[in-house]
Design a protein around this motif. Structure first.
Motif, mmCIF file in Angstrom:
data_model
loop_
_atom_site.group_PDB
_atom_site.id
_atom_site.type_symbol
_atom_site.label_atom_id
_atom_site.label_comp_id
_atom_site.label_asym_id
_atom_site.label_seq_id
_atom_site.Cartn_x
_atom_site.Cartn_y
_atom_site.Cartn_z
ATOM 1 N N GLU A 28 7.180 -7.832 7.004
ATOM 2 C CA GLU A 28 5.939 -7.388 7.648
ATOM 3 C C GLU A 28 5.571 -5.947 7.308
ATOM 4 O O GLU A 28 4.402 -5.639 7.114
ATOM 5 N N LYS A 29 6.555 -5.073 7.242
ATOM 6 C CA LYS A 29 6.256 -3.654 7.015
ATOM 7 C C LYS A 29 6.334 -3.251 5.549
ATOM 8 O O LYS A 29 5.582 -2.405 5.097
ATOM 9 N N LEU A 30 7.250 -3.875 4.798
ATOM 10 C CA LEU A 30 7.428 -3.478 3.400
ATOM 11 C C LEU A 30 6.813 -4.451 2.409
ATOM 12 O O LEU A 30 6.754 -4.160 1.214
ATOM 13 N N GLY A 31 6.393 -5.616 2.871
ATOM 14 C CA GLY A 31 5.733 -6.562 1.978
ATOM 15 C C GLY A 31 6.666 -7.379 1.106
ATOM 16 O O GLY A 31 6.235 -7.970 0.118
ATOM 17 N N PHE A 32 7.941 -7.446 1.454
ATOM 18 C CA PHE A 32 8.875 -8.287 0.715
ATOM 19 C C PHE A 32 8.610 -9.747 1.083
ATOM 20 O O PHE A 32 7.947 -10.039 2.074
#
Length: 125
Positions: free
Chosen positions: A24-28
Motif C-alpha cells: 500500500e505505501k511502497l507500491g510493491f
C-alpha cells in the motif's frame, strides 16, 4: 557460480501489517504466498517494475522457534529509484518516516523506515 541475488529474507513481527506497508505505501506487489498449515507462512513481494530480486516476509517469532540461533536481524537494503525527490515526497505524503536526501559520492540517497522501525535506503539510479 552465482548469477544474481534471487530473494532476500526479511523477518517481521506482523506479516499482514508488513504486506500492507510494502504494497500500500511502497507500491510493491505480492508475487506469491505460501502457508504449510502448521504456522510456517511466507509472502513473496517485489517492486512492480523490472524486479530481479524479491523479498520474502517471514514470521520472525515462528522462524526463531524453528531455527534457534539464526540471525533474524534486518538486512541493510539499498533500493534504486529513477526519481528520488518524487519518491521521497510520495512516501512522506503516505506518512512513511523518511530521511533527508543526502548527496553521497555515488549519488543522492535517503532512508525510510518500515512499520516496524527498520530502516532501508534508496539511491537515485
Amino acid at each position: 557460480m552465482f548469477s544474481k541475488v534471487g530473494q532476500i529474507m526479511l523477518y517481521v513481527n506482523n506479516q499482514d501489517e508488513a504486506v500492507n506497508f510494502w504494497t500500500e505505501k511502497l507500491g510493491f506487489a505480492v508475487i506469491s504466498e505460501e502457508n504449510n498449515g502448521q504456522g510456517l507462512r511466507w509472502i513473496e513481494i517485489a517492486p512492480k517494475k523490472r524486479a530481479e530480486t524479491s523479498i520474502i516476509l517471514h514470521n520472525k517469532e515462528f522462524v526463531a522457534k524453528m531455527s534457534p540461533g539464526l540471525n533474524l536481524d534486518t538486512p541493510s537494503l539499498m533500493f534504486f529509484s529513477e526519481n528520488l525527490e518524487q519518491l521521497q515526497s510520495d512516501l512522506s505524503n503516505k506518512k512513511v518516516t523518511v530521511g533527508e536526501i543526502v548527496n553521497m559520492p555515488s549519488g543522492k540517497v535517503f532512508n525510510f523506515a518500515d512499520n516496524e522501525g527498520n530502516y532501508f535506503a534508496v539511491m537515485e539510479k
